[in-house]
Design an enzyme around this catalytic site. Structure first.
Site, PDB file in Angstrom:
ATOM      1  N   GLU A   1       5.042  -6.302 -15.282  1.00 23.71           N
ATOM      2  CA  GLU A   1       6.020  -6.610 -14.235  1.00 23.71           C
ATOM      3  C   GLU A   1       6.464  -5.251 -13.717  1.00 23.71           C
ATOM      4  OE1 GLU A   1       8.438  -6.583 -12.247  1.00 23.71           O
ATOM      5  OE2 GLU A   1       9.993  -8.007 -12.833  1.00 23.71           O
TER       6      GLU A   1
ATOM      7  N   GLU B   1       7.068   0.999  -7.144  1.00 25.67           N
ATOM      8  CA  GLU B   1       7.365   1.518  -8.484  1.00 25.67           C
ATOM      9  C   GLU B   1       6.122   2.080  -9.164  1.00 25.67           C
ATOM     10  OE1 GLU B   1       9.460  -1.433 -10.740  1.00 25.67           O
ATOM     11  OE2 GLU B   1      11.204  -1.400  -9.403  1.00 25.67           O
TER      12      GLU B   1
END
Length: 698
Positions: free
Chosen positions: A144, A153
């Site tokens: 995730e 990210e």
């Protein structure tokens, strides 16, 4: 071990050295994290659990042991799901040490220590082999690693490395794939977050038009994504020019390439208009068949589906380099370029009778470099600030106020970052206008450059003088030995995070007081801090303890967040743009403190105590605080509440500012009683530090 941290105080302007413990940064990170929000995201958690069970079953059906690699494990939740689904062993990687420690504790408390190994490293540092962190490569990859933009990210380089070094070829992946969707829209509101619109001013000698510099008109802006809760954007604020189309997909079960690339789709506008904005979101399929799907699609795309509220994944607003007129049915090419961490878009018109060779040429044109701001304005102002400067109603309030206070012989000093006020003051008749650029502020070189360019575009470079100095170092020679008769500020400063940080104007006013005429007019003449108790529709989730998640005990996570929130002696308010987070008022708005700008900052603290009655049924999640500025006798502007519907208590908030939210440590449910419940408060403004301490008791 203690360390000294330097910071510029956003309210007082002074440079401070604070003694902090070595865990200070950790506490800041944890206290403001979105871990609780993720754990409250029922849709995400259920879909991950279903996907993990299915992946473990597929591996077992092949007669293999299920070895799981969980990158960015956080609480260890996904590894515990895998272990309970029958995985033989899980390697849970978490680079953030406090989080890795919490994961170890949570895994142990749930009885999975023999099945899950938590590795406190970046995944690119993990070793595989008999003496390595992992005994063997994994055959199930669970991650995730996504943000609102999907790749912001570092998901792509992480996947690329994992496929090369940490997982087997042909591994199962949860999620299996991600798909990015786009829709072309026209929206004056969203476009106002990128461009400065002309401002019309009725002056004594006719209408003046304040125009943005040409450098700004042609500037592509900055590549950073604008992520918002698009579900709070009313349909009246934008017009869709295309259907929703798939822009690109990433299959996480196969080797992933992180190198810069581009994707191209053909669009046929469903309506004529001005193409300004690309709206984008993604979904993830947890399994190869796409039966287990988790989507970020906004309300108008799937109007029959129940929307899952989440704050860790929202939707993206991308600004095209320039506004493009489009005609219904006339084909276009939309190009998405990306590097490892960001995406940007451009639009090209398809040429009449285009053949394959033309299309290849188009493709060559499509690879656009990442946008770089050339005008400096996009580096100075964030998107809400552009919106604020383009707010005609707000500008009118300042024009009305300036008309009241300016005289033909006025000597005017403006103290605000990147403001239109100096130009407005000049157009409205001030004899002399000085624009104070505060040198210690982080962006002052950009402010000076932009101010020069901006004044030049409006032929005012020799009419408005830019002063670069600290307020306490202002000299009479800067002002040509004149006294200031009108001191103005919005006030707005780029370093402000919380509403009261703009009280820096008061400190600057105090520092220049020897240069002010005895009958000086200060605009705004005062400010006031306002407060209201509210029930949030959803925002409460980001600070609410989780307890258990999908049957797993994550109390250790709740405790860690609570410890970090209590790290300071008193809890702090935090900034949130409440137009994105619906709430209803449980009390009337109340003025709690006033700040008199006609006088200097006092030596003593300003404090107040009192109580507010809860007048509506609901859960008291917290208090919202904001500033209001009294510009002139009957003219004020609010940075917070704009309108309150008295029956239901629905609130309309200033969309250009963040309001301060103080979450209560416990929640009470109020009912309509003959004797309403009251919330007591104590608020203290320390004039030496410029900080506001507050305490609420239910």
């Amino acid at each position: 071990m203690k360390t000294f941290c330097g910071r510029a105080n956003p309210t007082t302007g002074s440079m401070e050295w604070l003694e902090e413990g070595e865990d200070y940064d950790y506490h800041q990170e944890i206290a403001r994290s979105r871990y609780a929000d993720m754990l409250h995201d029922k849709d995400r958690n259920v879909k991950y659990y279903q996907g993990i069970r299915a992946a473990v079953n597929r591996v077992k059906e092949r007669g293999e042991k299920a070895i799981v690699l969980d990158i960015g494990t956080g609480t260890g939740l996904l590894s515990m799901m895998a272990a309970s689904a029958g995985a033989d062993f899980c390697y849970a990687i978490e680079v953030f040490k406090p989080m890795a420690n919490a994961a170890v504790k949570i895994v142990e408390q749930n009885g999975f220590s023999d099945k899950i190994k938590v590795i406190n490293k970046h995944s690119t540092e993990v070793t595989v082999g008999p003496d390595g962190d992992m005994q063997c490569r994994a055959n199930i990859l669970v991650t995730e690693l996504f943000d609102t933009e999907l790749i912001g990210e570092g998901a792509l380089p992480t996947y690329e490395h994992a496929h090369k070094y940490l997982v087997q070829e042909g591994c199962e992946a949860v999620p299996h794939r991600a798909t990015v969707y786009v829709q072309l829209v026209e929206s004056r509101r969203m476009w106002s977050w990128k461009k400065l619109f002309p401002v019309h001013v009725e002056a004594e000698d006719g209408e003046k038009i304040l125009v943005p510099p040409s450098e700004m008109e042609n500037c592509p802006g900055v590549p950073s994504v604008c992520d918002i809760q698009l579900n709070q954007m009313p349909s009246s604020d934008f017009s869709t020019l295309s259907d929703v189309v798939t822009m690109f997909s990433v299959d996480f079960s196969k080797p992933v390439q992180s190198a810069s690339t581009y994707y191209r789709v053909q669009l046929e506008p469903v309506k004529s208009g001005k193409a300004q904005i690309v709206l984008s979101w993604w979904d993830i399929d947890m399994d190869p068949s796409g039966m287990i799907n988790c989507t970020m699609a906004p309300y108008w795309v799937k109007p029959t589906s129940a929307l899952q509220w989440r704050d860790h994944w929202m939707q993206c607003v991308y600004f095209l380099p320039r506004e493009e007129p489009v005609v219904q049915g006339e084909k276009l090419y939309l190009t998405a370029c990306r590097d490892q961490y960001s995406v940007w878009y451009s639009l090209q018109k398809a040429r009449e009778g285009e053949n394959k060779a033309d299309e290849e040429e188009h493709k060559a044109d499509a690879r656009v470099e990442s946008p770089v701001c050339r005008c400096r304005a996009h580096l100075l102002w964030n998107r809400p600030r552009f919106g604020e400067l383009n707010d005609q109603n707000r500008t009118r309030q300042y024009i009305r106020s300036l008309r009241k206070v300016l005289k033909p012989d006025s000597v005017c000093l403006c103290i605000s970052d990147g403001s239109l006020l100096p130009v407005l003051a000049y157009y409205l008749g001030a004899k002399q206008v000085q624009y104070f650029v505060l040198v210690f502020r982080s962006l002052h070189f950009g402010l000076v450059f932009f101010s020069h360019v901006f004044f030049k575009a409006n032929h005012l470079e020799d009419k408005i003088k830019i002063i670069e100095a600290r307020p306490e170092l202002l000299k009479s020679s800067h002002l040509e030995d004149k006294k200031i008769s009108v001191l103005v500020g919005e006030p707005f400063f780029t370093t402000s995070l919380l509403p009261w940080h703009n009280l820096y104007f008061w400190y600057a006013r105090t520092a220049v007081s020897t240069h002010l005429a005895s009958n000086v007019t200060v605009l705004p003449q005062s400010a006031s801090l306002h407060m209201m108790v509210v029930e949030f529709q959803d925002l409460w989730r980001i600070r609410s303890p989780c307890g258990t998640c999908e049957g797993f005990d994550v109390q250790a996570m709740d405790d860690m967040i609570k410890d970090s929130l209590n790290f300071r002696e008193s809890k702090e308010a935090e900034p949130h743009p409440l137009w994105e987070y619906p709430c209803k008022s449980l009390s009337e708005p109340q003025e709690v403190l006033t700040f008199d700008f006609t006088k200097t900052v006092p030596q003593h603290c300003l404090s107040t105590e009192g109580s507010v009655k809860l007048l509506r049924e609901g859960k008291s999640h917290g208090a919202v605080l904001w500033m209001e500025y009294q510009l002139a006798a009957d003219i004020s502007v609010s940075t917070g509440l704009m309108q309150l519907s008295n029956e239901k208590g629905n609130c309309e908030w200033n969309p250009h500012c963040k309001q301060a939210v103080y979450f209560f440590s416990s929640v009470i449910e109020s009912e309509i009683l003959s004797d309403p419940t009251a919330v007591t408060y104590a608020i203290k403004f320390d004039t030496k530090t410029g900080e506001i301490a507050m305490d609420f008791k239910l």
